[in-house]
Write a protein that holds these residues in place. Structure first.
Motif, PDB file in Angstrom:
ATOM      1  N   HIS A   1     -16.429  -1.339  25.445  1.00  0.00           N
ATOM      2  CA  HIS A   1     -15.085  -0.907  25.833  1.00  0.00           C
ATOM      3  C   HIS A   1     -14.793   0.504  25.326  1.00  0.00           C
ATOM      4  CE1 HIS A   1     -13.424  -4.555  27.628  1.00  0.00           C
ATOM      5  NE2 HIS A   1     -14.017  -5.263  26.673  1.00  0.00           N
ATOM      6  N   TRP A   2     -15.331   0.832  24.171  1.00  0.00           N
ATOM      7  CA  TRP A   2     -15.024   2.114  23.527  1.00  0.00           C
ATOM      8  C   TRP A   2     -16.093   3.177  23.764  1.00  0.00           C
ATOM      9  CZ3 TRP A   2     -13.517  -0.183  18.046  1.00  0.00           C
ATOM     10  CH2 TRP A   2     -12.330  -0.916  18.187  1.00  0.00           C
ATOM     11  N   SER A   3     -17.005   2.924  24.683  1.00  0.00           N
ATOM     12  CA  SER A   3     -18.143   3.836  24.879  1.00  0.00           C
ATOM     13  C   SER A   3     -17.712   5.250  25.275  1.00  0.00           C
ATOM     14  CB  SER A   3     -19.100   3.273  25.938  1.00  0.00           C
ATOM     15  OG  SER A   3     -18.419   3.108  27.182  1.00  0.00           O
ATOM     16  N   GLY A   4     -16.554   5.371  25.912  1.00  0.00           N
ATOM     17  CA  GLY A   4     -16.105   6.699  26.337  1.00  0.00           C
ATOM     18  C   GLY A   4     -15.273   7.425  25.306  1.00  0.00           C
ATOM     19  N   LEU A   5     -15.042   6.808  24.150  1.00  0.00           N
ATOM     20  CA  LEU A   5     -14.213   7.419  23.114  1.00  0.00           C
ATOM     21  C   LEU A   5     -15.063   8.236  22.147  1.00  0.00           C
ATOM     22  CD1 LEU A   5     -11.946   4.338  22.232  1.00  0.00           C
ATOM     23  CD2 LEU A   5     -11.437   6.221  23.817  1.00  0.00           C
TER      24      LEU A   5
ATOM     25  N   ASP B   1      -3.532   1.614  17.080  1.00  0.00           N
ATOM     26  CA  ASP B   1      -4.953   1.247  17.160  1.00  0.00           C
ATOM     27  C   ASP B   1      -5.137  -0.258  17.322  1.00  0.00           C
ATOM     28  OD1 ASP B   1      -5.957   3.811  17.033  1.00  0.00           O
ATOM     29  OD2 ASP B   1      -6.111   3.816  14.850  1.00  0.00           O
ATOM     30  N   LEU B   2      -4.331  -1.049  16.623  1.00  0.00           N
ATOM     31  CA  LEU B   2      -4.435  -2.507  16.734  1.00  0.00           C
ATOM     32  C   LEU B   2      -3.992  -2.990  18.105  1.00  0.00           C
ATOM     33  CD1 LEU B   2      -3.183  -3.657  13.207  1.00  0.00           C
ATOM     34  CD2 LEU B   2      -5.529  -3.567  14.045  1.00  0.00           C
ATOM     35  N   GLU B   3      -2.948  -2.386  18.647  1.00  0.00           N
ATOM     36  CA  GLU B   3      -2.481  -2.780  19.980  1.00  0.00           C
ATOM     37  C   GLU B   3      -3.517  -2.452  21.053  1.00  0.00           C
ATOM     38  OE1 GLU B   3       1.239  -0.742  20.273  1.00  0.00           O
ATOM     39  OE2 GLU B   3       2.397  -2.413  19.413  1.00  0.00           O
ATOM     40  N   LYS B   4      -4.169  -1.294  20.920  1.00  0.00           N
ATOM     41  CA  LYS B   4      -5.196  -0.910  21.904  1.00  0.00           C
ATOM     42  C   LYS B   4      -6.411  -1.820  21.804  1.00  0.00           C
ATOM     43  CE  LYS B   4      -3.647   3.860  22.221  1.00  0.00           C
ATOM     44  NZ  LYS B   4      -3.822   5.251  21.741  1.00  0.00           N
ATOM     45  N   ALA B   5      -6.779  -2.188  20.570  1.00  0.00           N
ATOM     46  CA  ALA B   5      -7.903  -3.121  20.406  1.00  0.00           C
ATOM     47  C   ALA B   5      -7.540  -4.486  20.955  1.00  0.00           C
ATOM     48  CB  ALA B   5      -8.275  -3.222  18.927  1.00  0.00           C
TER      49      ALA B   5
ATOM     50  N   SER C   1     -12.027   0.977  14.271  1.00  0.00           N
ATOM     51  CA  SER C   1     -12.786  -0.018  13.515  1.00  0.00           C
ATOM     52  C   SER C   1     -12.220  -0.177  12.113  1.00  0.00           C
ATOM     53  CB  SER C   1     -14.268   0.385  13.438  1.00  0.00           C
ATOM     54  OG  SER C   1     -14.887   0.287  14.708  1.00  0.00           O
ATOM     55  N   ALA C   2     -11.819   0.937  11.498  1.00  0.00           N
ATOM     56  CA  ALA C   2     -11.253   0.877  10.148  1.00  0.00           C
ATOM     57  C   ALA C   2      -9.939   0.095  10.148  1.00  0.00           C
ATOM     58  CB  ALA C   2     -11.023   2.294   9.625  1.00  0.00           C
ATOM     59  N   ALA C   3      -9.126   0.294  11.184  1.00  0.00           N
ATOM     60  CA  ALA C   3      -7.861  -0.441  11.287  1.00  0.00           C
ATOM     61  C   ALA C   3      -8.116  -1.936  11.420  1.00  0.00           C
ATOM     62  CB  ALA C   3      -7.055   0.073  12.478  1.00  0.00           C
ATOM     63  N   LEU C   4      -9.105  -2.297  12.229  1.00  0.00           N
ATOM     64  CA  LEU C   4      -9.421  -3.715  12.422  1.00  0.00           C
ATOM     65  C   LEU C   4     -10.025  -4.333  11.160  1.00  0.00           C
ATOM     66  CD1 LEU C   4     -10.802  -3.699  16.076  1.00  0.00           C
ATOM     67  CD2 LEU C   4      -8.781  -4.919  15.257  1.00  0.00           C
TER      68      LEU C   4
ATOM     69  N   ALA D   1       0.822  -1.215   0.000  1.00  0.00           N
ATOM     70  CA  ALA D   1       0.000   0.000   0.000  1.00  0.00           C
ATOM     71  C   ALA D   1       0.854   1.263   0.000  1.00  0.00           C
ATOM     72  CB  ALA D   1      -0.939  -0.007   1.210  1.00  0.00           C
ATOM     73  N   GLY D   2       2.137   1.132   0.374  1.00  0.00           N
ATOM     74  CA  GLY D   2       3.024   2.295   0.389  1.00  0.00           C
ATOM     75  C   GLY D   2       2.649   3.314   1.443  1.00  0.00           C
ATOM     76  N   SER D   3       2.096   2.851   2.561  1.00  0.00           N
ATOM     77  CA  SER D   3       1.667   3.776   3.617  1.00  0.00           C
ATOM     78  C   SER D   3       2.862   4.485   4.247  1.00  0.00           C
ATOM     79  CB  SER D   3       0.893   3.019   4.701  1.00  0.00           C
ATOM     80  OG  SER D   3      -0.253   2.414   4.164  1.00  0.00           O
ATOM     81  N   ALA D   4       2.639   5.727   4.628  1.00  0.00           N
ATOM     82  CA  ALA D   4       3.686   6.522   5.256  1.00  0.00           C
ATOM     83  C   ALA D   4       3.970   6.006   6.662  1.00  0.00           C
ATOM     84  CB  ALA D   4       3.270   7.990   5.312  1.00  0.00           C
ATOM     85  N   ARG D   5       5.120   6.382   7.182  1.00  0.00           N
ATOM     86  CA  ARG D   5       5.541   5.911   8.510  1.00  0.00           C
ATOM     87  C   ARG D   5       4.525   6.305   9.581  1.00  0.00           C
ATOM     88  NH1 ARG D   5       8.443   8.008  12.846  1.00  0.00           N
ATOM     89  NH2 ARG D   5       9.569   6.438  14.071  1.00  0.00           N
ATOM     90  N   ASN D   6       4.016   7.528   9.520  1.00  0.00           N
ATOM     91  CA  ASN D   6       3.044   7.966  10.531  1.00  0.00           C
ATOM     92  C   ASN D   6       1.759   7.152  10.449  1.00  0.00           C
ATOM     93  OD1 ASN D   6       4.717   9.940  11.586  1.00  0.00           O
ATOM     94  ND2 ASN D   6       3.960  11.537  10.218  1.00  0.00           N
ATOM     95  N   THR D   7       1.366   6.774   9.233  1.00  0.00           N
ATOM     96  CA  THR D   7       0.174   5.932   9.075  1.00  0.00           C
ATOM     97  C   THR D   7       0.413   4.555   9.681  1.00  0.00           C
ATOM     98  OG1 THR D   7      -0.425   7.084   7.039  1.00  0.00           O
ATOM     99  CG2 THR D   7      -1.420   4.925   7.395  1.00  0.00           C
ATOM    100  N   LEU D   8       1.587   3.986   9.433  1.00  0.00           N
ATOM    101  CA  LEU D   8       1.919   2.682   9.996  1.00  0.00           C
ATOM    102  C   LEU D   8       1.909   2.714  11.521  1.00  0.00           C
ATOM    103  CD1 LEU D   8       4.865   1.662   7.626  1.00  0.00           C
ATOM    104  CD2 LEU D   8       2.492   0.897   7.509  1.00  0.00           C
ATOM    105  N   LEU D   9       2.471   3.775  12.089  1.00  0.00           N
ATOM    106  CA  LEU D   9       2.499   3.902  13.551  1.00  0.00           C
ATOM    107  C   LEU D   9       1.092   4.041  14.113  1.00  0.00           C
ATOM    108  CD1 LEU D   9       5.554   6.321  14.007  1.00  0.00           C
ATOM    109  CD2 LEU D   9       5.469   3.869  14.523  1.00  0.00           C
ATOM    110  N   ALA D  10       0.228   4.778  13.407  1.00  0.00           N
ATOM    111  CA  ALA D  10      -1.151   4.968  13.877  1.00  0.00           C
ATOM    112  C   ALA D  10      -1.915   3.648  13.837  1.00  0.00           C
ATOM    113  CB  ALA D  10      -1.851   6.015  13.012  1.00  0.00           C
ATOM    114  N   TYR D  11      -1.746   2.874  12.754  1.00  0.00           N
ATOM    115  CA  TYR D  11      -2.415   1.573  12.663  1.00  0.00           C
ATOM    116  C   TYR D  11      -1.898   0.631  13.753  1.00  0.00           C
ATOM    117  CZ  TYR D  11      -5.315   1.828   8.484  1.00  0.00           C
ATOM    118  OH  TYR D  11      -6.326   2.098   7.594  1.00  0.00           O
ATOM    119  N   ARG D  12      -0.602   0.622  13.973  1.00  0.00           N
ATOM    120  CA  ARG D  12      -0.049  -0.242  15.022  1.00  0.00           C
ATOM    121  C   ARG D  12      -0.647   0.111  16.386  1.00  0.00           C
ATOM    122  NH1 ARG D  12       4.439  -3.326  16.079  1.00  0.00           N
ATOM    123  NH2 ARG D  12       5.349  -2.928  14.035  1.00  0.00           N
TER     124      ARG D  12
END
Length: 280
Positions: free
Chosen positions: A45-49, A19-23, A58-61, A6-17
Motif C-alpha cells: 500500500h505504501w510502495s509509492g510513498l 498517520d494512524l487514520e491513513k494506516a 511505521s513509528a506511529a503504529l 508523554a507531554g507531546s505537543a499539539r502538532n505531534t498529536l495531530l501528526a500521529y492522528r
C-alpha cells in the motif's frame, strides 16, 4: 497517553492522528484488529510513498501497538511485521555567515524607514538567527516575553512541553525594543489575524527577506536559519552539549548532525590540536 503522559505537543498529536487514520484506511479490519499479515501488506500500500513517510507511519503504529499491549487491550504486539525502510539522514541546509549577514543588513536597512512592518521583520529575523528558536516558538511569543529591561534570556516552553533557557543577543533585544513601540496591543509579541503570526506567514516573510537580500528564496526558511544558528555556533567553538541545550534537543544524537555539516572545522581542529599533529 501521548498528551497526558508523554507531554507531546499539539502538532505531534495531530501528526500521529493523521498517520494512524491513513494506516487504518489501508487495513480492511482496521488498525485495532490488524494481525502481522495485514501489517506486512502495508508495504504494498505504501510502495509509492517516500522512505521518510513510511518510517514515520511505521513509528506511529509501533507506538500504538505498544500502548495496546501494555494496557492489556491486545494480547500481542504485531508491530515487528511493519515495513522498515532504510533511511539516510539528510544533512540540514544551511547558509554561510556572510549570506545571513546580508539578510540582516538588508532587514536593518528596511527598518531604518521606521515602518512598523519593517521593524517587525527585523525583530523576527534577529530572533530566529540569534537564538535558534523554532518557528512555532517564535510565532507564539507572548507580548511580555521580553518586558524586563536588560533581560539576557527567555524561558521557553517548547517541543514536548519542555522548558529551556534561550539566550537573547543584544542585537535581537534592540530589534524587539524598536518593534514593541509599534506592536499593536494584545497578547502576542507578533500578532497576526485573530491570534499570533502563523508559521506559514513566517515562512513567507523569511523567503521575502531572502529575495530582498539577493539570496534564492528556495534556499531559506525559518528552519534553515535555526540550522545556521547551530552550525555557526559550532564553528565558533561551541560545546555540543551546550548546543543541545540551546536547541532544545531531547537526544544529543539529533544535535550531532551538525558535526557532519561542519566537517572542515573538525578536520582543522584535529590537525591543530592533536598531540601527534605535524609541527607539535
Amino acid at each position: 497517553m501521548m498528551a497526558a503522559e508523554a507531554g507531546s505537543a499539539r502538532n505531534t498529536l495531530l501528526a500521529y492522528r493523521s498517520d494512524l487514520e491513513k494506516a487504518d484506511a489501508d487495513i480492511a479490519a482496521g488498525i485495532g484488529a490488524a494481525d502481522s499479515d495485514a501489517l506486512k501488506a502495508l508495504a504494498q500500500h505504501w510502495s509509492g510513498l517516500s522512505s521518510a513517510t513510511v518510517a514515520r507511519r511505521s513509528a506511529a503504529l509501533r507506538r500504538f501497538y505498544a500502548f495496546l499491549f501494555e494496557e492489556g487491550l491486545r494480547e500481542d504486539d504485531p508491530s515487528a511485521a511493519l515495513p522498515k525502510p532504510r533511511l539516510q539522514r539528510r544533512l540540514p541546509r544551511i547558509l554561510a555567515p556572510d549570506e545571513v549577514e546580508r539578510m540582516l543588513a538588508r532587514a536593518e536597512e528596511r527598518a531604518g524607514s521606521g515602518k512598523p512592518l519593517a521593524l517587525r521583520n527585523l525583530a523576527l529575523i534577529e530572533l530566529l538567527y540569534g537564538s535558534g528558536m523554532r518557528a512555532s516558538e517564535l510565532c507564539s511569543l507572548p507580548r511580555l516575553a521580553l518586558s524586563r529591561r536588560n533581560q539576557p534570556f527567555l524561558i521557553l516552553r517548547g517541543k514536548g512541553d519542555k522548558e529551556r533557557l534561550v539566550p537573547i543577543s543584544d542585537r535581537a533585544r534592540d530589534a524587539v525594543d524598536r518593534w514593541i513601540e509599534h506592536c499593536p496591543e494584545g497578547k502576542w509579541l507578533f500578532p497576526g489575524g485573530k491570534a499570533h503570526l502563523s508559521r506559514v506567514r513566517l515562512f513567507q516573510l523569511v523567503r521575502e527577506m531572502a529575495a530582498d537580500a539577493g539570496i534564492a528564496p528556495d534556499r531559506v526558511s525559518p528552519h534553515v536559519l535555526r540550522h545556521a544558528f547551530a552550525t555557526h555556533l559550532l564553528s565558533g567553538g561551541a560545546d555540543l552539549r551546550a548546543l543541545q541545550a540551546l536547541l532544545g534537543h531531547a537526544d544529543i544524537a539529533t544535535t550531532q548532525i551538525y558535526t557532519h555539516v561542519d566537517s572542515d572545522r573538525l578536520v582543522e581542529l584535529v590537525n591543530s590540536r592533536h598531540p601527534l599533529a605535524r609541527g607539535n
